[in-house]
Design an enzyme around this catalytic site. Structure first.
Site, mmCIF file in Angstrom:
data_model
loop_
_atom_site.group_PDB
_atom_site.id
_atom_site.type_symbol
_atom_site.label_atom_id
_atom_site.label_comp_id
_atom_site.label_asym_id
_atom_site.label_seq_id
_atom_site.Cartn_x
_atom_site.Cartn_y
_atom_site.Cartn_z
ATOM 1 C CD GLU A 1 9.761 0.273 65.504
ATOM 2 O OE1 GLU A 1 10.212 -0.038 64.384
ATOM 3 O OE2 GLU A 1 8.559 0.129 65.798
ATOM 4 C CB SER B 1 3.443 18.654 61.247
ATOM 5 O OG SER B 1 2.607 19.507 60.506
ATOM 6 C CD GLU C 1 4.270 -2.711 62.367
ATOM 7 O OE1 GLU C 1 4.883 -1.777 61.807
ATOM 8 O OE2 GLU C 1 4.347 -2.937 63.585
#
Length: 192
Positions: A101, A122, A152
């Site tokens: 990445e 979360s 993407e």
């Protein structure tokens, strides 16, 4: 706490796209009685992710990315400043994903990363676990353009923030995402 039990009675995939939503009937112990709770719960699943706090030694700066984010745009923050981050591909370790990445998003070759933390951003809604790493580079390790994945439709800008400004920016609540805040606070606690 260790004697608490739960059971996922049944689970079904109710939405299947880039994001998946699971609906489950769960039963679990309670803290305040001998009764159990049985309820339906939802989980948004997109797999696990990584993020990398990179410090560029020769410029004494941290490397961030800026990109358009539809979910935060709904709250008036369309272009967010974040750490390089992304999904972990199938058959890829967290560290391999982090290295990939960083190269894909900002064009740097990273040799060594230090693991910071893995956390649930979360847990009441997302099953995603994010692993954050720390790495140090020099400007000479920028070997490609970066900018994100064309397939993407990513459009990513590299942003350098001097290390001398980080503490003040944290105090001013400049950063608005948990990955950046956790990464920088970890740095201040462990590297200074």
């Amino acid at each position: 706490m260790n004697s608490m039990t739960y059971n996922i009675n049944k689970e079904e995939l109710v939405y299947n796209d880039f994001l998946k939503i699971y609906k489950a009937e769960v039963t679990h112990d309670t803290f305040n009685s001998y009764k159990k709770i049985t309820a339906y719960r939802l989980a948004l699943d997109k797999g696990n992710a990584i993020a990398v706090l990179l410090y560029e030694k020769d410029t004494d700066s941290f490397l961030f990315i800026r990109q358009f984010r539809y979910p935060s745009a709904r709250h008036g923050h369309p272009w967010t400043l974040e750490l390089p981050a992304g999904a972990i591909d199938k058959n890829e370790t967290t560290q391999e994903a982090a290295i990939r990445e960083v190269e894909e998003e900002i064009g740097y070759q990273v040799d060594q990363l230090e693991f910071m933390v893995a956390y649930f951003p979360s847990p009441g809604m997302l099953s995603e676990q994010i692993s954050i790493f720390y790495g140090e580079v020099t400007s000479g390790q920028k070997t490609s353009k970066g900018g994100g994945s064309i397939s993407e439709k990513e459009d990513i800008e590299l942003v350098k923030i001097p290390r001398s400004e980080i503490h003040q920016k944290l105090q001013e609540r400049f950063f608005n995402n948990s990955i950046s805040i956790i990464g920088l606070q970890w740095y201040l606690l462990n590297k200074i």
